[in-house]
Write a protein that holds these residues in place. Structure first.
Motif, PDB file in Angstrom:
ATOM      1  N   PRO A 161     -64.386  -5.637  24.409  1.00  0.00           N
ATOM      2  CA  PRO A 161     -65.158  -6.902  25.031  1.00  0.00           C
ATOM      3  C   PRO A 161     -65.273  -7.933  23.682  1.00  0.00           C
ATOM      4  N   PHE A 162     -64.989  -7.358  22.393  1.00  0.00           N
ATOM      5  CA  PHE A 162     -65.334  -8.256  21.456  1.00  0.00           C
ATOM      6  C   PHE A 162     -64.028  -9.031  21.081  1.00  0.00           C
ATOM      7  N   ALA A 163     -63.063  -8.449  21.427  1.00  0.00           N
ATOM      8  CA  ALA A 163     -61.709  -8.843  20.812  1.00  0.00           C
ATOM      9  C   ALA A 163     -61.310 -10.344  20.968  1.00  0.00           C
ATOM     10  N   LYS A 164     -61.551 -10.984  22.358  1.00  0.00           N
ATOM     11  CA  LYS A 164     -61.437 -12.386  22.422  1.00  0.00           C
ATOM     12  C   LYS A 164     -62.148 -13.333  21.699  1.00  0.00           C
ATOM     13  N   ARG A 165     -63.041 -12.561  20.975  1.00  0.00           N
ATOM     14  CA  ARG A 165     -63.799 -13.528  20.124  1.00  0.00           C
ATOM     15  C   ARG A 165     -63.015 -13.635  18.440  1.00  0.00           C
ATOM     16  N   PHE A 166     -62.274 -12.904  18.340  1.00  0.00           N
ATOM     17  CA  PHE A 166     -61.489 -12.827  16.811  1.00  0.00           C
ATOM     18  C   PHE A 166     -59.922 -12.666  17.144  1.00  0.00           C
ATOM     19  N   TRP A 169     -55.172 -12.136  20.814  1.00  0.00           N
ATOM     20  CA  TRP A 169     -54.331 -11.184  21.563  1.00  0.00           C
ATOM     21  C   TRP A 169     -55.248  -9.868  22.177  1.00  0.00           C
ATOM     22  N   PRO A 170     -56.360 -10.432  22.723  1.00  0.00           N
ATOM     23  CA  PRO A 170     -57.254  -9.314  23.384  1.00  0.00           C
ATOM     24  C   PRO A 170     -56.682  -8.368  24.388  1.00  0.00           C
ATOM     25  N   GLN A 171     -55.476  -8.749  24.867  1.00  0.00           N
ATOM     26  CA  GLN A 171     -54.847  -7.873  25.926  1.00  0.00           C
ATOM     27  C   GLN A 171     -54.282  -6.985  25.274  1.00  0.00           C
ATOM     28  N   TYR A 211     -49.217  -7.865  32.812  1.00  0.00           N
ATOM     29  CA  TYR A 211     -50.102  -8.035  33.955  1.00  0.00           C
ATOM     30  C   TYR A 211     -51.459  -8.691  33.633  1.00  0.00           C
ATOM     31  N   ASP A 212     -51.990  -8.657  32.446  1.00  0.00           N
ATOM     32  CA  ASP A 212     -53.300  -9.420  31.914  1.00  0.00           C
ATOM     33  C   ASP A 212     -53.157 -10.720  31.498  1.00  0.00           C
ATOM     34  N   THR A 213     -51.821 -10.969  31.020  1.00  0.00           N
ATOM     35  CA  THR A 213     -51.609 -12.351  30.658  1.00  0.00           C
ATOM     36  C   THR A 213     -51.473 -13.381  31.909  1.00  0.00           C
ATOM     37  N   ILE A 214     -50.897 -12.555  32.946  1.00  0.00           N
ATOM     38  CA  ILE A 214     -50.743 -13.239  34.168  1.00  0.00           C
ATOM     39  C   ILE A 214     -52.231 -13.376  34.865  1.00  0.00           C
ATOM     40  N   TYR A 215     -53.157 -12.585  34.563  1.00  0.00           N
ATOM     41  CA  TYR A 215     -54.525 -12.507  35.045  1.00  0.00           C
ATOM     42  C   TYR A 215     -55.188 -13.423  34.367  1.00  0.00           C
ATOM     43  N   ALA A 216     -55.085 -13.635  32.960  1.00  0.00           N
ATOM     44  CA  ALA A 216     -55.959 -14.486  31.990  1.00  0.00           C
ATOM     45  C   ALA A 216     -55.494 -15.869  32.308  1.00  0.00           C
ATOM     46  N   HIS A 217     -54.330 -16.373  32.824  1.00  0.00           N
ATOM     47  CA  HIS A 217     -54.283 -17.663  33.128  1.00  0.00           C
ATOM     48  C   HIS A 217     -54.976 -18.358  34.188  1.00  0.00           C
ATOM     49  N   GLN A 218     -55.771 -17.557  35.148  1.00  0.00           N
ATOM     50  CA  GLN A 218     -56.834 -18.027  36.181  1.00  0.00           C
ATOM     51  C   GLN A 218     -57.828 -18.666  35.042  1.00  0.00           C
ATOM     52  N   ASP A 219     -58.163 -18.299  33.847  1.00  0.00           N
ATOM     53  CA  ASP A 219     -59.288 -18.828  33.212  1.00  0.00           C
ATOM     54  C   ASP A 219     -58.945 -19.635  31.904  1.00  0.00           C
ATOM     55  N   ARG A 220     -57.591 -20.016  31.968  1.00  0.00           N
ATOM     56  CA  ARG A 220     -57.482 -20.425  30.745  1.00  0.00           C
ATOM     57  C   ARG A 220     -58.167 -21.870  30.506  1.00  0.00           C
ATOM     58  N   GLU A 221     -58.462 -22.650  31.440  1.00  0.00           N
ATOM     59  CA  GLU A 221     -59.329 -23.846  31.333  1.00  0.00           C
ATOM     60  C   GLU A 221     -60.693 -23.681  30.751  1.00  0.00           C
ATOM     61  N   ASP A 222     -61.274 -22.561  31.386  1.00  0.00           N
ATOM     62  CA  ASP A 222     -62.727 -22.351  31.234  1.00  0.00           C
ATOM     63  C   ASP A 222     -62.913 -21.718  30.014  1.00  0.00           C
ATOM     64  N   ASP A 223     -61.815 -20.805  29.423  1.00  0.00           N
ATOM     65  CA  ASP A 223     -61.599 -20.207  28.178  1.00  0.00           C
ATOM     66  C   ASP A 223     -61.581 -21.277  26.759  1.00  0.00           C
ATOM     67  N   ALA A 224     -60.696 -22.377  27.198  1.00  0.00           N
ATOM     68  CA  ALA A 224     -60.619 -23.195  26.211  1.00  0.00           C
ATOM     69  C   ALA A 224     -61.875 -24.035  26.087  1.00  0.00           C
ATOM     70  N   ILE A 226     -64.902 -22.889  26.290  1.00  0.00           N
ATOM     71  CA  ILE A 226     -65.947 -22.098  25.488  1.00  0.00           C
ATOM     72  C   ILE A 226     -65.458 -21.480  24.387  1.00  0.00           C
ATOM     73  N   GLY A 227     -64.006 -21.592  23.923  1.00  0.00           N
ATOM     74  CA  GLY A 227     -63.512 -21.252  22.794  1.00  0.00           C
ATOM     75  C   GLY A 227     -63.178 -19.460  22.872  1.00  0.00           C
ATOM     76  N   VAL A 228     -62.924 -19.023  24.064  1.00  0.00           N
ATOM     77  CA  VAL A 228     -62.389 -17.511  24.122  1.00  0.00           C
ATOM     78  C   VAL A 228     -60.992 -17.575  24.079  1.00  0.00           C
ATOM     79  N   LYS A 229     -60.502 -16.830  23.342  1.00  0.00           N
ATOM     80  CA  LYS A 229     -59.016 -16.575  23.122  1.00  0.00           C
ATOM     81  C   LYS A 229     -58.281 -15.529  24.024  1.00  0.00           C
ATOM     82  N   SER A 230     -57.168 -15.700  24.389  1.00  0.00           N
ATOM     83  CA  SER A 230     -56.369 -15.041  25.273  1.00  0.00           C
ATOM     84  C   SER A 230     -54.961 -15.333  24.982  1.00  0.00           C
ATOM     85  N   THR A 231     -53.993 -14.291  25.376  1.00  0.00           N
ATOM     86  CA  THR A 231     -52.496 -14.661  25.348  1.00  0.00           C
ATOM     87  C   THR A 231     -52.077 -15.631  26.331  1.00  0.00           C
ATOM     88  N   ALA A 232     -52.854 -15.900  27.505  1.00  0.00           N
ATOM     89  CA  ALA A 232     -52.437 -17.014  28.368  1.00  0.00           C
ATOM     90  C   ALA A 232     -52.729 -18.360  27.579  1.00  0.00           C
TER      91      ALA A 232
END
Length: 324
Positions: A161-166, A169-171, A211-224, A226-232
């Motif tokens: 759960p903390f990976a997307k903060r640092f 590549w939290p996936q 599969y989780d990169t596909i999933y994370a694309h649903q949140d890419r605008e919100d993640d941007a 609030i500063g949450v990182k993801s492979t998306a």
């Protein structure tokens, strides 16, 4: 994940936006239990499948490697299913405890039980511990090596759960946690860890990145926002190219695991077992052909389709073991 039109401050429990329509939690569970079951994602079984399938891969690969099935394998098969449901629930509860402030700022997650006020943090922690303890009781029915692996699995579960903060590549951390069952179930059957199981584990991690990169694309605008990182967010428009790389890595590593586990000279068993990676690859290619990064509903559908991709592997491994 939020109900359609729900305010983050709405405390009335209701269905979650990406829950399976007509799921048993919304229809049949007692009202008092629904927030806790939603914490465990009981209304969204895809996560349990994605945690369980590497377990079944590992078990059937182990049977192929040893050339013999034992009555206890039936319990490993069932115990992994029950344990996956429980540990997915405990892991999701832990994720929601640690992400409670982030979730409140994202539309898709603002209606989760903690940020929406349906469950207290203390109540969530108690619920998490109850699930984990029952899962641990199941783990104790396996051999010593498998028990040790099961305990070690708590480390990636705790960190994820903390990976997307640092990291971008939290996936990867999700893959480390979600595919641990390949190591555990293989060892529960064979009594010792071996490199084919590690190759299968790495294949699962590559699959999770897919599969989780596909999933994370649903949140890419919100993640941007609030500063949450993801492979998306990291890959952006280059996502299809990266997904192809993950596909190739997952299939190649799974094939390597089969080559290492199948008895030497047993061409029939080897050929049948290799049908698993081939069918798996075909399904992932099918997903790529339907990928639209701007279609959130389509992204969720493709993500859920990975249950079928993973299930395709199991009968090939199991059938190959019968012919050894």
């Amino acid at each position: 994940m939020p109900a359609e039109g729900r305010s983050p401050n709405d405390r009335q429990p209701g269905p979650i936006a990406d829950a399976v329509s007509g799921n048993w939690v919304d229809r049949r569970a007692p009202a008092a239990w629904r927030p806790y079951l939603r914490l465990s994602r009981a209304d969204r079984p895809i996560g349990t499948w994605l945690l369980l399938l590497p377990c079944w891969w590992g078990l059937t690969l182990g049977i192929l490697a040893t050339g013999s099935a034992r009555p206890h394998d039936l319990w490993i098969f069932a115990g992994c299913a029950i344990g996956a449901w429980l540990m997915r629930g405990a892991g999701c509860t832990w994720n929601d405890v640690t992400d409670r402030d982030i979730d409140g700022g994202v539309w898709r997650t603002a209606g989760r039980p903690i940020p929406s006020g349906q469950v207290s943090v203390r109540g969530a922690i108690l619920w998490m511990c109850a699930q984990a303890l029952v899962a641990f009781a199941i783990l104790l029915t396996f051999n010593t090596a498998a028990i040790a692996l099961g305990i070690l699995a708590l480390l990636p579960v705790a960190v994820y759960p903390f990976a997307k903060r640092f990291t971008w590549w939290p996936q990867v951390f999700l893959g480390l946690a979600f595919n641990w069952g390949a190591l555990l179930a293989f060892t529960a059957h064979t009594g010792a860890l071996a490199w084919p199981a590690v190759a299968l584990y790495l294949a699962g991690i590559a699959w999770t990145l897919f599969y989780d990169t596909i999933y994370a694309h649903q949140d890419r605008e919100d993640d941007a926002l609030i500063g949450v990182k993801s492979t998306a967010r990291l890959f952006g428009a280059e996502t299809p190219r990266w997904l192809r790389r993950f596909l190739v890595a997952a299939v190649a590593l799974m094939g390597l695991a089969v080559l290492g586990a199948a008895p030497r000279g047993d061409i029939l068993a080897l050929g049948i077992a290799l049908g698993g990676p081939v069918a798996f690859a075909a399904h992932l290619v099918w997903q790529l052909g339907r990928l639209d990064l701007d279609d959130h509903g389509g992204l969720l559908t493709l993500f859920r389709a990975n249950r079928d991709a993973g299930l395709l592997v199991v009968p090939f491994f199991a059938l190959a073991a019968l012919f050894v």
